[in-house]
Scaffold this motif. Structure first.
Motif, PDB file in Angstrom:
ATOM      1  N   PRO A  33     -27.947  18.730 -10.870  1.00  0.00           N
ATOM      2  CA  PRO A  33     -27.434  18.466  -9.514  1.00  0.00           C
ATOM      3  C   PRO A  33     -28.349  17.546  -8.705  1.00  0.00           C
ATOM      4  O   PRO A  33     -27.864  16.701  -7.945  1.00  0.00           O
ATOM      5  CB  PRO A  33     -27.371  19.861  -8.885  1.00  0.00           C
ATOM      6  CG  PRO A  33     -27.195  20.784 -10.035  1.00  0.00           C
ATOM      7  CD  PRO A  33     -28.014  20.188 -11.128  1.00  0.00           C
ATOM      8  N   LEU A  34     -29.669  17.697  -8.875  1.00  0.00           N
ATOM      9  CA  LEU A  34     -30.590  16.809  -8.178  1.00  0.00           C
ATOM     10  C   LEU A  34     -30.395  15.361  -8.623  1.00  0.00           C
ATOM     11  O   LEU A  34     -30.408  14.438  -7.801  1.00  0.00           O
ATOM     12  CB  LEU A  34     -32.037  17.236  -8.437  1.00  0.00           C
ATOM     13  CG  LEU A  34     -32.556  18.452  -7.672  1.00  0.00           C
ATOM     14  CD1 LEU A  34     -33.975  18.788  -8.107  1.00  0.00           C
ATOM     15  CD2 LEU A  34     -32.510  18.210  -6.170  1.00  0.00           C
ATOM     16  N   ALA A  35     -30.206  15.174  -9.930  1.00  0.00           N
ATOM     17  CA  ALA A  35     -29.973  13.827 -10.454  1.00  0.00           C
ATOM     18  C   ALA A  35     -28.683  13.244  -9.893  1.00  0.00           C
ATOM     19  O   ALA A  35     -28.625  12.064  -9.522  1.00  0.00           O
ATOM     20  CB  ALA A  35     -29.924  13.866 -11.978  1.00  0.00           C
ATOM     21  N   LEU A  36     -27.650  14.066  -9.834  1.00  0.00           N
ATOM     22  CA  LEU A  36     -26.373  13.607  -9.271  1.00  0.00           C
ATOM     23  C   LEU A  36     -26.518  13.236  -7.796  1.00  0.00           C
ATOM     24  O   LEU A  36     -25.948  12.236  -7.335  1.00  0.00           O
ATOM     25  CB  LEU A  36     -25.315  14.697  -9.433  1.00  0.00           C
ATOM     26  CG  LEU A  36     -24.742  14.871 -10.843  1.00  0.00           C
ATOM     27  CD1 LEU A  36     -23.913  16.152 -10.927  1.00  0.00           C
ATOM     28  CD2 LEU A  36     -23.886  13.668 -11.230  1.00  0.00           C
ATOM     29  N   ILE A  37     -27.282  14.027  -7.051  1.00  0.00           N
ATOM     30  CA  ILE A  37     -27.511  13.728  -5.642  1.00  0.00           C
ATOM     31  C   ILE A  37     -28.239  12.394  -5.491  1.00  0.00           C
ATOM     32  O   ILE A  37     -27.876  11.549  -4.657  1.00  0.00           O
ATOM     33  CB  ILE A  37     -28.314  14.854  -4.968  1.00  0.00           C
ATOM     34  CG1 ILE A  37     -27.469  16.123  -4.868  1.00  0.00           C
ATOM     35  CG2 ILE A  37     -28.785  14.434  -3.570  1.00  0.00           C
ATOM     36  CD1 ILE A  37     -28.230  17.337  -4.377  1.00  0.00           C
ATOM     37  N   LEU A  38     -29.266  12.177  -6.319  1.00  0.00           N
ATOM     38  CA  LEU A  38     -30.031  10.935  -6.243  1.00  0.00           C
ATOM     39  C   LEU A  38     -29.169   9.716  -6.559  1.00  0.00           C
ATOM     40  O   LEU A  38     -29.311   8.665  -5.930  1.00  0.00           O
ATOM     41  CB  LEU A  38     -31.220  11.001  -7.217  1.00  0.00           C
ATOM     42  CG  LEU A  38     -32.359  11.945  -6.822  1.00  0.00           C
ATOM     43  CD1 LEU A  38     -33.336  12.108  -7.973  1.00  0.00           C
ATOM     44  CD2 LEU A  38     -33.087  11.410  -5.589  1.00  0.00           C
ATOM     45  N   VAL A  39     -28.272   9.859  -7.530  1.00  0.00           N
ATOM     46  CA  VAL A  39     -27.420   8.736  -7.918  1.00  0.00           C
ATOM     47  C   VAL A  39     -26.288   8.528  -6.909  1.00  0.00           C
ATOM     48  O   VAL A  39     -26.012   7.393  -6.489  1.00  0.00           O
ATOM     49  CB  VAL A  39     -26.840   8.961  -9.333  1.00  0.00           C
ATOM     50  CG1 VAL A  39     -25.803   7.892  -9.675  1.00  0.00           C
ATOM     51  CG2 VAL A  39     -27.955   8.931 -10.365  1.00  0.00           C
ATOM     52  N   CYS A  40     -25.649   9.594  -6.512  1.00  0.00           N
ATOM     53  CA  CYS A  40     -24.471   9.474  -5.645  1.00  0.00           C
ATOM     54  C   CYS A  40     -24.820   9.093  -4.210  1.00  0.00           C
ATOM     55  O   CYS A  40     -24.014   8.472  -3.521  1.00  0.00           O
ATOM     56  CB  CYS A  40     -23.680  10.779  -5.645  1.00  0.00           C
ATOM     57  SG  CYS A  40     -22.914  11.170  -7.235  1.00  0.00           S
ATOM     58  N   THR A  41     -26.027   9.472  -3.741  1.00  0.00           N
ATOM     59  CA  THR A  41     -26.415   9.134  -2.371  1.00  0.00           C
ATOM     60  C   THR A  41     -27.177   7.822  -2.283  1.00  0.00           C
ATOM     61  O   THR A  41     -27.665   7.446  -1.217  1.00  0.00           O
ATOM     62  CB  THR A  41     -27.285  10.256  -1.761  1.00  0.00           C
ATOM     63  OG1 THR A  41     -28.471  10.429  -2.559  1.00  0.00           O
ATOM     64  CG2 THR A  41     -26.516  11.564  -1.694  1.00  0.00           C
ATOM     65  N   ASP A  42     -27.290   7.152  -3.405  1.00  0.00           N
ATOM     66  CA  ASP A  42     -27.941   5.845  -3.420  1.00  0.00           C
ATOM     67  C   ASP A  42     -27.143   4.852  -2.569  1.00  0.00           C
ATOM     68  O   ASP A  42     -25.970   5.083  -2.239  1.00  0.00           O
ATOM     69  CB  ASP A  42     -28.055   5.343  -4.860  1.00  0.00           C
ATOM     70  CG  ASP A  42     -28.879   4.074  -4.953  1.00  0.00           C
ATOM     71  OD1 ASP A  42     -30.040   4.097  -4.520  1.00  0.00           O
ATOM     72  OD2 ASP A  42     -28.354   3.052  -5.449  1.00  0.00           O
ATOM     73  N   LYS A  43     -27.764   3.722  -2.256  1.00  0.00           N
ATOM     74  CA  LYS A  43     -27.118   2.701  -1.429  1.00  0.00           C
ATOM     75  C   LYS A  43     -25.770   2.272  -1.988  1.00  0.00           C
ATOM     76  O   LYS A  43     -24.814   2.017  -1.247  1.00  0.00           O
ATOM     77  CB  LYS A  43     -28.051   1.498  -1.304  1.00  0.00           C
ATOM     78  CG  LYS A  43     -27.509   0.372  -0.452  1.00  0.00           C
ATOM     79  CD  LYS A  43     -28.513  -0.769  -0.371  1.00  0.00           C
ATOM     80  CE  LYS A  43     -27.970  -1.909   0.471  1.00  0.00           C
ATOM     81  NZ  LYS A  43     -28.939  -3.052   0.560  1.00  0.00           N
ATOM     82  N   TYR A  44     -25.686   2.193  -3.316  1.00  0.00           N
ATOM     83  CA  TYR A  44     -24.447   1.758  -3.968  1.00  0.00           C
ATOM     84  C   TYR A  44     -23.706   2.922  -4.621  1.00  0.00           C
ATOM     85  O   TYR A  44     -22.838   2.717  -5.458  1.00  0.00           O
ATOM     86  CB  TYR A  44     -24.752   0.684  -5.019  1.00  0.00           C
ATOM     87  CG  TYR A  44     -25.436  -0.531  -4.432  1.00  0.00           C
ATOM     88  CD1 TYR A  44     -24.722  -1.456  -3.679  1.00  0.00           C
ATOM     89  CD2 TYR A  44     -26.799  -0.734  -4.615  1.00  0.00           C
ATOM     90  CE1 TYR A  44     -25.359  -2.568  -3.136  1.00  0.00           C
ATOM     91  CE2 TYR A  44     -27.434  -1.842  -4.072  1.00  0.00           C
ATOM     92  CZ  TYR A  44     -26.714  -2.756  -3.336  1.00  0.00           C
ATOM     93  OH  TYR A  44     -27.332  -3.853  -2.794  1.00  0.00           O
ATOM     94  N   GLY A  45     -24.071   4.148  -4.265  1.00  0.00           N
ATOM     95  CA  GLY A  45     -23.431   5.322  -4.835  1.00  0.00           C
ATOM     96  C   GLY A  45     -22.103   5.639  -4.168  1.00  0.00           C
ATOM     97  O   GLY A  45     -21.684   4.982  -3.217  1.00  0.00           O
TER      98      GLY A  45
END
Length: 219
Positions: A33-45
């Protein structure tokens, strides 16, 4: 090999497997879930949020930067509060899980970022919402890399469990320290090393095979 020595090594191996297995389960359930948060909340996520991304990234980086031995000692009050003791098999689960979680999160993040953005755009064009993109595009496409990264995490946790065992957490590390190092018993030291090598090789082989089967590019 004498029966007492066999029993000692068998118990140590079983304790190591339990210690690593339980810790790994928590690390996977928290790290992904942490990895998903980092990817999805990215500038281009798909859920862009600068504040959340930076806060989660900072927590992951800080936790990952602390050496395991120091983290284990620093977490003694938390460990005692959660499991009721700071000594033994279950006391090692807390620091092992917390140390492995950010490590796995970063590895899983890399796998998720490698998913072709064109697939996400295609899913959006087909009317998929963001949750559907996560479940049906991101995770399936990155699954092979996630399994491979989790395998690396497991190997690292086996090594860390030996360190934890040497300071009272049980397992093969405890056997090597108490019965090998303190008693100058070279036979036990070599037996523990061989068992740890076997565990690492077995975990790596199984993980590689599962990852290969899940790799759509090689299917």
């Amino acid at each position: 090999m004498s029966d007492p020595l066999f029993d000692l090594l068998f118990t140590g191996t079983l304790d190591t497997l339990v210690m690593v297995g339980v810790s790994a389960a928590f690390a996977f359930c928290l790290g992904l879930p942490l990895a998903l948060i980092l990817v999805c909340t990215d500038k281009y996520g798909i859920y862009p949020s600068y504040q959340i991304n930076k806060c989660v990234g900072a927590v992951v980086n800080i936790t990952r930067a602390v050496p395991f031995l120091i983290l284990m000692v620093a977490l003694i009050p938390l460990t005692r509060w959660i499991v009721g003791t700071s000594y033994g098999l279950w006391a090692a689960v807390v620091p092992l899980a917390l140390a492995a979680t950010p490590f796995f999160a970063r590895i899983a993040e890399v796998s998720l970022r490698e998913v072709d953005f064109g697939l996400i755009e295609a899913a959006q064009a087909m009317g998929c919402n963001r949750k559907q993109i996560i479940w049906h595009v991101l995770l399936p496409e990155a699954l092979s890399g996630i399994v491979s990264g989790f395998t690396v995490t497991l190997v690292t946790m086996i090594n860390s469990s030996a360190v934890a065992g040497a300071i009272g957490a049980g397992g093969l590390g405890d056997v090597a320290y108490r019965y090998g190092y303190q008693r100058f018993d070279v036979q036990i030291m070599f037996a523990v090393i061989i068992l740890l090598v076997i565990l690492v090789v077995a975990v790596q082989y199984i993980g590689d095979q599962i990852s290969l089967q899940l790799d759509k590019r090689k299917a």
